[in-house]
Enzyme design. Structure first.
Site, PDB file in Angstrom:
ATOM      1  N   CYS A 115      -2.346  -0.662   7.530  1.00 23.55           N
ATOM      2  CA  CYS A 115      -1.517   0.537   7.504  1.00 23.55           C
ATOM      3  C   CYS A 115      -1.540   1.261   8.843  1.00 23.55           C
ATOM      4  CB  CYS A 115      -1.954   1.449   6.366  1.00 23.55           C
ATOM      5  SG  CYS A 115      -1.590   0.740   4.742  1.00 23.55           S
ATOM      6  N   HIS A 144       0.857  -1.188   0.000  1.00 21.83           N
ATOM      7  CA  HIS A 144       0.000   0.000   0.000  1.00 21.83           C
ATOM      8  C   HIS A 144       0.892   1.237   0.000  1.00 21.83           C
ATOM      9  CE1 HIS A 144      -3.899  -1.929   1.796  1.00 21.83           C
ATOM     10  NE2 HIS A 144      -3.383  -2.655   0.813  1.00 21.83           N
ATOM     11  N   CYS A 200      -5.990   1.937   6.029  1.00 19.23           N
ATOM     12  CA  CYS A 200      -6.689   0.706   6.397  1.00 19.23           C
ATOM     13  C   CYS A 200      -6.128   0.169   7.719  1.00 19.23           C
ATOM     14  CB  CYS A 200      -6.531  -0.341   5.288  1.00 19.23           C
ATOM     15  SG  CYS A 200      -4.863  -1.030   5.166  1.00 19.23           S
ATOM     16  N   GLU A 244       1.006   3.789   1.969  1.00 21.38           N
ATOM     17  CA  GLU A 244       1.556   4.114   3.282  1.00 21.38           C
ATOM     18  C   GLU A 244       2.734   3.216   3.640  1.00 21.38           C
ATOM     19  OE1 GLU A 244      -3.039   4.407   3.819  1.00 21.38           O
ATOM     20  OE2 GLU A 244      -1.620   3.358   2.527  1.00 21.38           O
TER      21      GLU A 244
END
Length: 151
Positions: free
Chosen positions: A86, A53, A83, A55
């Site tokens: 993360c 992701h 999410c 992040e």
């Protein structure tokens, strides 16, 4: 600190994800001197890695730059609400502040679906700021999925 400026940098990262047909999410990490020390965009499909992701990619870079797995006194800017995965990484890294654009009612762990930063059972509680360029960041996602459906 100019939150709008750094969210715009995250938006540029998100557009890189869209360019390779990934969900357009981008992130940047800024240190206490307002220097960008990490940046990233979504790449789970192209890298065959569900943890890739925006992040996480920005976290990995910032940790390498600082030569430390703790990112105290940093701010993470991301186009959409982080999410659960993360937010877990953000908390482990001890990021001081998380600033995001659009809420994510399906996956968001910074206020929408879960509120991990406020969970008193955890030992770190980053400050959460939401809604910076909310419409602009929400539109990136909407346009991406609208284009996907039209193909």
């Amino acid at each position: 600190m100019d939150d709008e400026y750094y969210i715009n940098l995250a938006i540029l990262e998100a557009k890189k994800a869209a360019d390779i047909d990934e969900v357009p999410v981008g992130a940047v990490i800024v240190d206490k001197n307002n220097d960008v020390i990490g940046y990233g965009y979504n790449r789970p499909i192209s890298s065959n890695d569900p943890t890739s992701h925006a992040e996480i990619n920005a976290l990995r870079m910032a940790c390498q730059v600082l030569n430390n797995y703790r990112l105290t006194d940093t701010t993470l800017y991301v186009t959409i609400e982080p999410c659960i995965m993360c937010m877990g990484a953000i908390i482990h890294a001890r990021i001081r502040r998380v600033v995001f654009g659009a809420k994510d009612p399906k996956w968001g762990a910074a206020g929408s679906l879960y509120t991990m930063a406020d969970d008193k059972r955890l030992n770190h509680h980053p400050e959460i700021v939401s809604g910076i360029y909310e419409e602009k960041t929400k539109q990136l996602i909407k346009d991406f999925f609208k284009d996907k459906r039209s193909k």
